[in-house]
Design a protein around this motif. Structure first.
Motif, mmCIF file in Angstrom:
data_model
loop_
_atom_site.group_PDB
_atom_site.id
_atom_site.type_symbol
_atom_site.label_atom_id
_atom_site.label_comp_id
_atom_site.label_asym_id
_atom_site.label_seq_id
_atom_site.Cartn_x
_atom_site.Cartn_y
_atom_site.Cartn_z
ATOM 1 N N ARG A 148 0.847 -1.190 0.000
ATOM 2 C CA ARG A 148 0.000 0.000 0.000
ATOM 3 C C ARG A 148 0.881 1.237 0.000
ATOM 4 N NH1 ARG A 148 -2.148 1.176 5.829
ATOM 5 N NH2 ARG A 148 -0.407 0.416 7.046
ATOM 6 N N GLY A 149 0.309 2.325 -0.461
ATOM 7 C CA GLY A 149 1.051 3.574 -0.498
ATOM 8 C C GLY A 149 1.127 4.123 -1.914
ATOM 9 N N GLU A 150 1.980 5.133 -2.093
ATOM 10 C CA GLU A 150 2.109 5.806 -3.381
ATOM 11 C C GLU A 150 3.128 5.080 -4.258
ATOM 12 O OE1 GLU A 150 1.838 10.245 -3.870
ATOM 13 O OE2 GLU A 150 3.949 9.932 -4.376
ATOM 14 N N HIS A 151 2.805 4.944 -5.545
ATOM 15 C CA HIS A 151 3.681 4.261 -6.507
ATOM 16 C C HIS A 151 3.729 5.044 -7.811
ATOM 17 C CE1 HIS A 151 4.050 0.637 -4.083
ATOM 18 N NE2 HIS A 151 2.763 0.751 -3.821
ATOM 19 N N ARG A 152 4.833 4.876 -8.530
ATOM 20 C CA ARG A 152 5.006 5.427 -9.872
ATOM 21 C C ARG A 152 5.024 4.254 -10.844
ATOM 22 N NH1 ARG A 152 8.260 7.312 -6.592
ATOM 23 N NH2 ARG A 152 10.117 6.260 -7.357
ATOM 24 N N LEU A 153 4.357 4.432 -11.986
ATOM 25 C CA LEU A 153 4.235 3.338 -12.952
ATOM 26 C C LEU A 153 4.412 3.868 -14.365
ATOM 27 C CD1 LEU A 153 3.548 0.287 -13.070
ATOM 28 C CD2 LEU A 153 1.177 0.937 -13.368
ATOM 29 N N ALA A 154 5.175 3.137 -15.158
ATOM 30 C CA ALA A 154 5.367 3.457 -16.575
ATOM 31 C C ALA A 154 5.587 2.145 -17.312
ATOM 32 C CB ALA A 154 6.564 4.390 -16.767
ATOM 33 N N VAL A 155 5.551 2.199 -18.621
ATOM 34 C CA VAL A 155 5.841 1.018 -19.442
ATOM 35 C C VAL A 155 6.912 1.406 -20.450
ATOM 36 C CG1 VAL A 155 4.015 1.453 -21.143
ATOM 37 C CG2 VAL A 155 4.840 -0.874 -20.785
ATOM 38 N N GLN A 156 7.812 0.456 -20.692
ATOM 39 C CA GLN A 156 8.879 0.663 -21.664
ATOM 40 C C GLN A 156 8.690 -0.304 -22.823
ATOM 41 O OE1 GLN A 156 12.379 -0.168 -19.273
ATOM 42 N NE2 GLN A 156 12.781 2.021 -19.013
ATOM 43 N N VAL A 157 9.080 0.146 -24.011
ATOM 44 C CA VAL A 157 9.166 -0.726 -25.180
ATOM 45 C C VAL A 157 10.647 -1.035 -25.346
ATOM 46 C CG1 VAL A 157 8.784 -0.945 -27.653
ATOM 47 C CG2 VAL A 157 7.138 0.307 -26.249
ATOM 48 N N LEU A 158 10.962 -2.329 -25.380
ATOM 49 C CA LEU A 158 12.349 -2.768 -25.480
ATOM 50 C C LEU A 158 12.602 -3.450 -26.810
ATOM 51 C CD1 LEU A 158 12.748 -4.455 -21.972
ATOM 52 C CD2 LEU A 158 13.368 -2.138 -22.597
ATOM 53 N N ALA A 159 13.792 -3.236 -27.351
ATOM 54 C CA ALA A 159 14.313 -4.003 -28.485
ATOM 55 C C ALA A 159 15.567 -4.668 -27.934
ATOM 56 C CB ALA A 159 14.630 -3.106 -29.664
ATOM 57 N N GLY A 160 15.440 -5.930 -27.573
ATOM 58 C CA GLY A 160 16.526 -6.597 -26.859
ATOM 59 C C GLY A 160 16.588 -6.010 -25.461
ATOM 60 N N GLU A 161 17.720 -5.450 -25.084
ATOM 61 C CA GLU A 161 17.860 -4.784 -23.792
ATOM 62 C C GLU A 161 17.766 -3.267 -23.912
ATOM 63 O OE1 GLU A 161 18.053 -6.157 -20.679
ATOM 64 O OE2 GLU A 161 17.575 -7.996 -21.764
ATOM 65 N N GLN A 162 17.680 -2.769 -25.134
ATOM 66 C CA GLN A 162 17.656 -1.331 -25.379
ATOM 67 C C GLN A 162 16.238 -0.781 -25.257
ATOM 68 O OE1 GLN A 162 18.965 -0.232 -29.271
ATOM 69 N NE2 GLN A 162 18.827 1.957 -28.880
ATOM 70 N N VAL A 163 16.092 0.320 -24.525
ATOM 71 C CA VAL A 163 14.797 0.982 -24.391
ATOM 72 C C VAL A 163 14.542 1.795 -25.653
ATOM 73 C CG1 VAL A 163 13.443 2.648 -23.071
ATOM 74 C CG2 VAL A 163 14.993 1.087 -21.881
ATOM 75 N N VAL A 164 13.465 1.461 -26.365
ATOM 76 C CA VAL A 164 13.092 2.155 -27.589
ATOM 77 C C VAL A 164 12.252 3.383 -27.262
ATOM 78 C CG1 VAL A 164 11.821 1.927 -29.757
ATOM 79 C CG2 VAL A 164 13.170 0.015 -28.912
ATOM 80 N N GLN A 165 11.303 3.206 -26.324
ATOM 81 C CA GLN A 165 10.389 4.291 -25.984
ATOM 82 C C GLN A 165 9.815 4.010 -24.599
ATOM 83 O OE1 GLN A 165 7.717 4.990 -29.209
ATOM 84 N NE2 GLN A 165 6.562 6.569 -28.147
ATOM 85 N N GLN A 166 9.447 5.054 -23.876
ATOM 86 C CA GLN A 166 8.851 4.905 -22.550
ATOM 87 C C GLN A 166 7.623 5.792 -22.447
ATOM 88 O OE1 GLN A 166 11.483 4.926 -19.165
ATOM 89 N NE2 GLN A 166 9.936 5.903 -17.866
ATOM 90 N N SER A 167 6.585 5.271 -21.786
ATOM 91 C CA SER A 167 5.352 6.039 -21.591
ATOM 92 C C SER A 167 5.572 7.092 -20.512
ATOM 93 C CB SER A 167 4.228 5.101 -21.153
ATOM 94 O OG SER A 167 4.441 4.679 -19.815
#
Length: 171
Positions: free
Chosen positions: A139-158
């Protein structure tokens, strides 16, 4: 494992191939059995042949052109966002399970994977499904996002959204 399943299927099919006998029981009612009745005149029942359907032939997929990745400088997805949780909202989940959906436009590229970031840390293994689940969240405050990965490389993040999880506290 498959040979064992085949043997089980064959064993269950054997009784279906057995002979069926019809006779009249002591109360005068017609009865059926897979064995000829002892001391009673039984008549073998001729069954109609079973329907058989040939399995479909596998079709080969037409050869397609390889998918090209967009240039690295251009954003890959025009829409990449989380649904199911309002930014700044409150989520009540007494078991700590929270479901989120990822909205993507265009659809996920075949070489890309989705990964959640919970409180700026990777959460769970990358996958291809747009339905994601957080389990046993505190419980409590959380931060959430999603990443698009190509292999281990982050392509884009929300964009990151913040929410508060409420759940029963039992001492």
């Amino acid at each position: 494992m498959r040979p064992h399943c085949l043997y089980l299927l064959l064993l269950t099919a054997l009784p279906a191939a057995a002979q069926i006998y019809r006779y009249t029981d002591a109360n005068g009612n017609p009865a059926y059995s897979d064995r000829p009745p002892a001391g009673v005149q039984g008549q073998a029942v001729e069954l109609a042949p079973l329907n058989r359907i040939a399995p479909p032939r596998p079709t080969l997929a037409p050869a397609s052109e390889p998918e090209l990745l967009p240039p690295a400088s251009a954003p890959t997805y025009s829409t990449l966002e989380l649904n199911g949780i309002l930014n700044g909202g409150v989520v009540r989940a007494n078991n700590g399970t929270v479901n989120v959906e990822v909205r993507l436009q265009p659809p996920l590229h075949s070489t890309h994977r989705l990964r959640l970031l919970l409180d700026d840390q990777p959460y769970g293994p990358p996958g291809t499904t747009p339905s994601l689940q957080l389990l046993n969240l505190d419980r409590g405050e959380h931060r959430l996002a999603v990443q698009v990965l190509a292999g281990e490389q982050v392509v884009q993040q929300s964009p990151t959204l913040t929410f508060t999880l409420q759940r029963v506290h039992r001492p």
